[in-house]
Enzyme design. Sequence first.
Site, PDB file in Angstrom:
ATOM      1  N   GLU A 151       0.683   3.926   3.262  1.00  0.00           N
ATOM      2  CA  GLU A 151       1.395   3.526   2.049  1.00  0.00           C
ATOM      3  C   GLU A 151       0.952   4.422   0.892  1.00  0.00           C
ATOM      4  OE1 GLU A 151       3.902   1.165   1.438  1.00  0.00           O
ATOM      5  OE2 GLU A 151       3.788   2.456  -0.323  1.00  0.00           O
ATOM      6  N   PHE A 152       1.926   4.884   0.113  1.00  0.00           N
ATOM      7  CA  PHE A 152       1.586   5.786  -0.995  1.00  0.00           C
ATOM      8  C   PHE A 152       1.951   5.193  -2.360  1.00  0.00           C
ATOM      9  CE2 PHE A 152       2.244   8.455   2.754  1.00  0.00           C
ATOM     10  CZ  PHE A 152       1.035   9.151   2.777  1.00  0.00           C
ATOM     11  N   LEU A 153       2.341   3.907  -2.388  1.00  0.00           N
ATOM     12  CA  LEU A 153       2.773   3.370  -3.683  1.00  0.00           C
ATOM     13  C   LEU A 153       1.620   3.347  -4.675  1.00  0.00           C
ATOM     14  CD1 LEU A 153       1.672   0.240  -4.168  1.00  0.00           C
ATOM     15  CD2 LEU A 153       3.505  -0.335  -2.606  1.00  0.00           C
ATOM     16  N   LYS A 206      -3.115  10.387   4.603  1.00  0.00           N
ATOM     17  CA  LYS A 206      -3.358   9.410   3.533  1.00  0.00           C
ATOM     18  C   LYS A 206      -4.679   9.698   2.814  1.00  0.00           C
ATOM     19  CE  LYS A 206      -3.306   5.908   0.896  1.00  0.00           C
ATOM     20  NZ  LYS A 206      -2.441   5.807  -0.245  1.00  0.00           N
ATOM     21  N   CYS A 262      -8.331   2.179  -4.685  1.00  0.00           N
ATOM     22  CA  CYS A 262      -8.095   3.196  -3.657  1.00  0.00           C
ATOM     23  C   CYS A 262      -8.976   4.439  -3.784  1.00  0.00           C
ATOM     24  CB  CYS A 262      -6.623   3.605  -3.660  1.00  0.00           C
ATOM     25  SG  CYS A 262      -5.550   2.280  -3.080  1.00  0.00           S
TER      26      CYS A 262
HETATM   27  N1  LIG Z   1      -3.422  -1.219  -3.818  1.00  0.00           N
HETATM   28  C1  LIG Z   1      -2.818  -0.048  -3.675  1.00  0.00           C
HETATM   29  O1  LIG Z   1      -2.293   0.523  -4.644  1.00  0.00           O
HETATM   30  C2  LIG Z   1      -2.728   0.629  -2.324  1.00  0.00           C
HETATM   31  C3  LIG Z   1      -1.898   1.737  -2.173  1.00  0.00           C
HETATM   32  C4  LIG Z   1      -1.821   2.339  -0.907  1.00  0.00           C
HETATM   33  C5  LIG Z   1      -2.572   1.840   0.143  1.00  0.00           C
HETATM   34  N2  LIG Z   1      -3.394   0.754  -0.054  1.00  0.00           N
HETATM   35  C6  LIG Z   1      -4.136   0.240   1.092  1.00  0.00           C
HETATM   36  O2  LIG Z   1      -3.461  -0.918   1.557  1.00  0.00           O
HETATM   37  C7  LIG Z   1      -4.401  -1.875   2.041  1.00  0.00           C
HETATM   38  C8  LIG Z   1      -4.232  -3.193   1.311  1.00  0.00           C
HETATM   39  O3  LIG Z   1      -4.545  -2.990  -0.056  1.00  0.00           O
HETATM   40  P1  LIG Z   1      -4.219  -4.092  -1.163  1.00  0.00           P
HETATM   41  O4  LIG Z   1      -4.572  -3.492  -2.475  1.00  0.00           O
HETATM   42  O5  LIG Z   1      -2.831  -4.610  -0.953  1.00  0.00           O
HETATM   43  O6  LIG Z   1      -5.272  -5.236  -0.774  1.00  0.00           O
HETATM   44  P2  LIG Z   1      -5.343  -6.728  -1.333  1.00  0.00           P
HETATM   45  O7  LIG Z   1      -6.774  -7.085  -1.335  1.00  0.00           O
HETATM   46  O8  LIG Z   1      -4.545  -6.842  -2.591  1.00  0.00           O
HETATM   47  O9  LIG Z   1      -4.573  -7.589  -0.220  1.00  0.00           O
HETATM   48  C9  LIG Z   1      -5.044  -7.757   1.067  1.00  0.00           C
HETATM   49  C10 LIG Z   1      -4.658  -9.160   1.529  1.00  0.00           C
HETATM   50  O10 LIG Z   1      -4.932  -9.275   2.920  1.00  0.00           O
HETATM   51  C11 LIG Z   1      -5.310 -10.617   3.169  1.00  0.00           C
HETATM   52  N3  LIG Z   1      -5.942 -10.685   4.483  1.00  0.00           N
HETATM   53  C12 LIG Z   1      -7.118 -10.155   4.885  1.00  0.00           C
HETATM   54  N4  LIG Z   1      -7.326 -10.411   6.201  1.00  0.00           N
HETATM   55  C13 LIG Z   1      -6.249 -11.096   6.635  1.00  0.00           C
HETATM   56  C14 LIG Z   1      -5.857 -11.625   7.896  1.00  0.00           C
HETATM   57  N5  LIG Z   1      -6.625 -11.464   8.989  1.00  0.00           N
HETATM   58  N6  LIG Z   1      -4.701 -12.291   8.002  1.00  0.00           N
HETATM   59  C15 LIG Z   1      -3.919 -12.449   6.908  1.00  0.00           C
HETATM   60  N7  LIG Z   1      -4.227 -11.960   5.690  1.00  0.00           N
HETATM   61  C16 LIG Z   1      -5.376 -11.292   5.551  1.00  0.00           C
HETATM   62  C17 LIG Z   1      -6.194 -10.954   1.992  1.00  0.00           C
HETATM   63  O11 LIG Z   1      -6.324 -12.349   1.816  1.00  0.00           O
HETATM   64  C18 LIG Z   1      -5.465 -10.271   0.845  1.00  0.00           C
HETATM   65  O12 LIG Z   1      -4.548 -11.154   0.216  1.00  0.00           O
HETATM   66  C19 LIG Z   1      -5.778  -1.238   1.861  1.00  0.00           C
HETATM   67  O13 LIG Z   1      -6.150  -0.582   3.048  1.00  0.00           O
HETATM   68  C20 LIG Z   1      -5.548  -0.222   0.768  1.00  0.00           C
HETATM   69  O14 LIG Z   1      -6.458   0.853   0.840  1.00  0.00           O
HETATM   70  C21 LIG Z   1      -3.471   0.137  -1.261  1.00  0.00           C
END
Ligand SMILES: NC(=O)c1ccc[n+]([C@@H]2O[C@H](COP(=O)([O-])OP(=O)(O)OC[C@H]3O[C@@H](n4cnc5c(N)ncnc54)[C@H](O)[C@@H]3O)[C@@H](O)[C@H]2O)c1
Length: 433
Positions: A151-153, A206, A262
């Site tokens: 994901e790149f958002l 990524k 990130c």
């Molecule tokens: N935040 C960003 O801008 C962004 C952008 C690109 C990629 N990413 C990547 O995407 C991934 C998620 O990031 P995020 O910021 O959305 O994280 P986040 O912490 O906002 O959300 C993760 C969610 O996963 C849930 N979770 C964890 N284990 C679970 C399970 N076994 N079953 C169900 N739910 C579960 C948590 O309760 C939490 O709500 C990470 O690897 C991050 O590096 C994030």
Amino acid sequence: MKIAIIGTGYVGLPSGIGFASFDNDVICIDKDEAKINALKANQITLYEEGLEELFLKTVQSGKLHFTTSVKEGVQNADIVILAVGTPPHPKTKEADLQYIYAAAEELAHYLSGYTVVANKSTVPVGTGNAVEQIIRQTNPNADFDVVSLPEFLREGYALHDFFNPDRIIAGCNTERAENLIKELYAPFNGKTQMLFVTRQSSETIKYASNAFLAMKIHYINEIADFCEKSGANIDEVSKGMGLDKRIGDKFLNAGPGFGGSCFPKDTMAMALMGDKYGVNLSLIKQTIEGNRARKADMAERILSMVQNIQAPVIGVLGLAFKNGTDDVRESPAMEIISHLISKNVRIKAFDYQAMPNAQKVFGQQIEFAKTPEDVFKGSDIVAVLTEWPAFKTLDFARFAPLMKHQKIADFRNLLNAADMKKLGFEYIRIGSF
Ligand SMILES: NC(=O)c1ccc[n+]([C@@H]2O[C@H](COP(=O)([O-])OP(=O)(O)OC[C@H]3O[C@@H](n4cnc5c(N)ncnc54)[C@H](O)[C@@H]3O)[C@@H](O)[C@H]2O)c1
């Protein structure tokens, strides 16, 4: 298409809403009961521009559902998307894959028919293989493929980026999986370049992308330090550099260092992955170290402006790691404040969206102001730490007399230096003499 998304956070929720708006049947799953209950009650759980409106629309259309049950979400899905967190491991600082592995094991029980398990979480090279192995061991009869779908958002532009991605990268091992990913992204046909690569390449793209962007920020910050000593102006230098198409004009804003959920963790994970493979990723390591030191340096710059003031009060404008989000994870503002707290100064802070999240971190250690105006009242200095555009148009002329001393540390180069000086502020910014 039936899509299940495991993890309903900053990636999972906007993605779920986006895919549902394309008429897919989407079910978002999360272990966090409070989050799912709120979403079921039509309450949005994070701030992103335009997200709430589209959330309500897609829920009303019957295309978007929420559950805490992996079974309920996964059993009918054509695609299961993993969007759980991969935070730094508290000890090793590598990407902590416990949430990925737990989700893989749980979902494996409920796969029915051919399913693609697509990983949107940011994970080290080889994680796709590990996920495949876990699912195969847990459910030997499952008919599935594991795809890397990074994901790149950008937070603050999540919906914009969902609907207008620069590129779609997918690491697929089979044609069947590739076809399903093409179907998922059919609405982007002809609009967005779609690149199919190996899973390992996709996982690397990524990290290599995020590390590059982080390095670019660190680079311009070092050039800003140079400008401060040499008499150049970083705004002019950035503009001049950015006109070169090979360099590009993005990520050339000097500031207090990068933060967020990130870049800090992904640069660290990439550097450690390099070590694991015996490759010294020295540029990335230097970026991590320089960026860490920069936050402390910013706090020291603020303190030096109030060093002769007894019991100074420091006002802070901005807590989020950047504008447009309520996310304070690894926010430069939060780290600068932590440094200031350790020096026993009083802090009053304001942010348009991030105060509830910041309150969870700082509790009573700092005061939270109701308005930007309150930040100025009785303060000896005001530091601008997040680039919310609305800070630019505050009524500084009216606020200046409310302060004990008229000082501004603008670490986002948001304000007009000449205007601030005309109003009588002692004003510093990044990267100019
Ligand atoms: N935040 C960003 O801008 C962004 C952008 C690109 C990629 N990413 C990547 O995407 C991934 C998620 O990031 P995020 O910021 O959305 O994280 P986040 O912490 O906002 O959300 C993760 C969610 O996963 C849930 N979770 C964890 N284990 C679970 C399970 N076994 N079953 C169900 N739910 C579960 C948590 O309760 C939490 O709500 C990470 O690897 C991050 O590096 C994030």
